[in-house]
Scaffold this active site. Structure first.
Site, PDB file in Angstrom:
ATOM      1  CB  SER A  48      22.856  46.575  22.619  1.00  0.00           C
ATOM      2  OG  SER A  48      22.709  44.903  22.456  1.00  0.00           O
ATOM      3  CG  ASP A 206      19.079  46.504  19.587  1.00  0.00           C
ATOM      4  OD1 ASP A 206      20.364  47.890  19.674  1.00  0.00           O
ATOM      5  OD2 ASP A 206      19.818  45.092  20.591  1.00  0.00           O
TER       6      ASP A 206
END
Length: 357
Positions: A48, A206
């Site tokens: 991320s 993610d």
């Protein structure tokens, strides 16, 4: 006349957690580490926001090498440019607020932040409905600022970006020629805000769900024993949350720390088997030295929902906190590199085990 000797640098691997705009703290830590010529970076693994920091650092390093400039300074400059652009996007005022309202179905900003991070409310609108064009300003920023072709040719530091395979839940590691802007977008894809990112017919969310960050590539594909974790998700809170907002914030923190806790337990188990002689250290297994740089109470005071803010003052404050934390860690623990861990894995990540284990 005595010959001038070049000081020996100590190689480290960097493990960079994700955490939205709190990644500005990681930027500050990296700036401090890059300024210290006693260190060299063997590998970087990020998820991320950690993935965004990782590719920016490596891009600046690769670009400076091509131009025969100081690669450390090149990396610091590239990180500064990237976060400057992120802050500029956050200063769009009403335009940003209107886009946020579009994406959140008219929820209040505070409530939207929490829901984006946790996705726990059933009345949440799918991004396939609220954001059908899949608008994400980060995509154009990465395509503009990062030379992924140069990263694919960079021998050191090695860069690994993790994303979560939607259908299997497994961590997917992007490295070398597979590392692209699309891979970083996958690593930073919050599923309640953006549509799943498609790469080679597969869909990803993610990377924080499956590896925040992924440590295995640093263990298997890098030479250094030292892994320096830059942690921006607090491990513990002193008080039990009671409001709905605080509960959702804590659930988010626990979710994005779960994979790290699991990996740390495995590392502790292998290290203990090696120490007891039940495993033979060699090409397949090696004793790992773990280190951590975190913001302590300063980051703990910030709610998880603030990770969606790109307020310039907050970003600058986080950068300064990270810089100070990096310099403080170097002052206290540099000599331990290559010698011993500076993190008590059993105490901080594993907890008490049954007697005799």
């Amino acid at each position: 006349m005595n010959a001038v000797t070049t000081p020996v640098t100590r190689p480290i691997n960097l493990a960079l957690q994700g955490g939205g705009s709190h990644g500005a703290f990681t930027w500050g830590v990296l700036d401090a580490l890059l300024a210290d010529e006693r260190l060299s970076i063997d590998g970087i693994s990020g998820a991320s926001a950690g993935a965004v920091n990782a590719v920016a650092l490596a891009h600046g390093y690769a670009q400076a090498l091509q131009e025969q400039r100081d690669p450390r300074q090149g990396a610091r400059d590239a990180l500064g440019r990237l976060w400057g652009e992120i802050t500029a996007m956050g200063s769009l005022g009403e335009m940003q607020k209107n886009l946020l309202k579009l994406l959140t179905g008219g929820f209040s900003e505070q409530r939207a932040h929490t829901d984006i991070l946790t996705g726990t409310l059933s009345q949440w609108v799918s991004p396939y409905q609220s954001n059908p064009l899949d608008i994400n300003p980060l995509r154009s920023l990465l395509e503009r600022e990062i030379d992924f072709a140069a990263l694919a040719k960079l021998a050191s530091p090695k860069v690994f970006v993790s994303a979560t395979h939607v259908n299997t839940g497994k961590a997917e590691i992007f490295h070398g020629k597979r590392l692209s802007a699309q891979a970083v977008m996958a690593s930073a894809c919050l599923p309640m805000l953006f549509q799943a990112v498609e790469i080679d017919g597969q869909h990803y969310w993610d990377g924080g769900y499956s590896g925040n960050p992924a440590l295995l590539p640093l263990i298997n594909l890098c030479g250094s024993r030292d892994i320096v974790l830059v942690q921006i998700n607090p491990l513990r809170r002193d008080e039990t949350p009671q409001t709905a907002h605080d509960i959702l914030d804590r659930v988010n923190e626990l979710t994005f720390n779960a994979s790290l806790l699991s990996q740390m337990r495995t590392i502790d188990f292998i290290n203990r088997l090696l120490a007891d002689g039940r495993l033979q250290e060699g090409e397949k297994y090696k004793r790992l030295l773990l280190h951590r740089i975190d913001g302590g109470e300063a980051l703990e005071e910030l709610p998880a929902s603030s990770k969606m803010s790109t307020n310039g003052a907050m970003v600058e404050k986080l950068f300064a906190l990270g810089q100070e934390a990096g310099q403080r860690w170097l002052g206290r623990h540099f000599e331990a590199l290559g010698q011993q861990s500076t993190v008590n894995i059993r105490r901080d990540y594993v907890g008490e085990l049954p007697r005799g284990f």
